[in-house]
Design an enzyme around this catalytic site. Structure first.
Site, short mmCIF file in Angstrom:
data_model
loop_
_atom_site.label_atom_id
_atom_site.label_comp_id
_atom_site.label_asym_id
_atom_site.label_seq_id
_atom_site.Cartn_x
_atom_site.Cartn_y
_atom_site.Cartn_z
N CYS A 123 -26.82 -9.38 26.30
CA CYS A 123 -27.93 -9.21 27.24
C CYS A 123 -28.82 -10.44 27.25
O CYS A 123 -29.17 -10.98 28.30
CB CYS A 123 -28.72 -7.94 26.88
SG CYS A 123 -29.98 -7.49 28.07
N CYS A 209 -37.07 -4.22 23.89
CA CYS A 209 -36.77 -4.83 22.58
C CYS A 209 -38.03 -5.24 21.82
O CYS A 209 -37.96 -6.06 20.90
CB CYS A 209 -35.86 -6.04 22.78
SG CYS A 209 -34.32 -5.64 23.62
N CYS A 232 -33.48 -14.72 20.23
CA CYS A 232 -32.75 -14.39 21.45
C CYS A 232 -31.65 -15.40 21.79
O CYS A 232 -30.90 -15.20 22.72
CB CYS A 232 -33.72 -14.30 22.61
SG CYS A 232 -34.81 -15.71 22.74
S1 SF4 Z 1 -34.81 -9.26 24.69
FE1 SF4 Z 1 -33.69 -7.32 25.02
S2 SF4 Z 1 -33.87 -6.81 27.23
FE2 SF4 Z 1 -34.53 -8.97 26.92
S3 SF4 Z 1 -32.72 -10.14 27.40
FE3 SF4 Z 1 -32.71 -9.83 25.16
S4 SF4 Z 1 -31.56 -7.90 24.75
FE4 SF4 Z 1 -32.01 -8.03 27.00
#
Ligand code: SF4
Length: 236
Positions: A123, A209, A232
């Site tokens: 994601c 998140c 991330c």
């Molecule tokens: S922080 Fe969570 S919702 Fe945002 S891009 Fe990453 S996994 Fe996806």
């Protein structure tokens, strides 16, 4: 040819980053950004999660009208979008909003709903890492608000370093700042901050998140809580 227009090879940029990392370690955040403005001109941008506008504010002092890149993942809190809009309205910066290739609905249709719960790395790759990679293509250097005291994974953040993944100079002007330094700067300069910081959140990311932090937890403990994931992929 001015510094603004100058083309540099990857090797030149890398050498520049390594030298500046050593020479600017003890420089102030503003001086680091003045160096960036003078060295890269319009080929330099700031990225902001709109948790606060501290680095954007500092950068606008060094380079009025500086590009501030914001990743709109489609999953942000409305307070974060509101902070982005306020920054755009009141600060001397040029806000650039990047969006993923797919909307959340399109991603749900292809990968199933709530990919963030099942595969947050994928994601983040789709909604953050790829759009930023595209969005940074025209720049030689980018600045972030990373701080060494935020978490163990950020403890060695250089003030100027080499972003191997993207082949760019990565500048973290407030790497040495504490949370208290941030708060002092915000108070002294009336800098915009995300209202969620007053509501128990210490670090603000995508809504699914991010949770509030508990007493004694580090600032990023509320991100991907309960999972081994801590970053991330933008800074790894
Ligand atoms: S922080 Fe969570 S919702 Fe945002 S891009 Fe990453 S996994 Fe996806």
């Amino acid at each position: 040819m001015t510094a603004v227009q100058e083309e540099r090879t990857t090797e030149e940029l890398k050498a520049l980053a390594e030298r500046a990392g050593r020479e600017l370690e003890d420089a102030s955040a503003l001086d680091i950004l003045r160096w960036a403005a003078g060295t890269f001109g319009s080929r330099f941008c700031v990225t902001s999660s709109m948790e606060d506008a501290v680095v954007a504010h500092l950068a606008s002092r060094a380079l009025p009208g500086v590009d501030v890149v914001f990743l709109d993942t489609g999953y942000h809190f409305e307070e974060t979008i509101g902070t982005r809009d306020a920054v755009e309205a009141v600060m001397d910066v040029n806000v650039i909003t990047l969006t993923p290739r797919q909307t959340v609905a399109e991603q749900d249709a292809e990968y199933g709903p709530k990919l963030h719960d099942r595969d947050p790395d994928l994601c983040c790759a789709l909604r953050k890492v790829k759009p930023l990679e595209e969005g940074l293509k025209g720049y030689q250097a980018w600045a972030t608000g990373l701080r060494r005291d935020e978490s163990e994974t950020r403890a060695n953040t250089p003030v100027v370093g080499w972003d191997e993944k993207r082949g760019k100079v990565k500048i973290s002007p407030i790497a040495k700042w504490s949370q208290e330094d941030v708060q002092t700067y915000v108070a002294e300069h009336g800098v915009l901050t995300n209202p969620l910081l007053m509501d128990g959140y210490a670090s603000v990311g995508c809504a699914p998140c991010t949770r509030r932090v508990l007493e004694g937890e580090d600032a990023r403990a509320g991100r991907w809580a309960g999972r081994s994931k801590t970053e991330c992929g933008l800074h790894g």
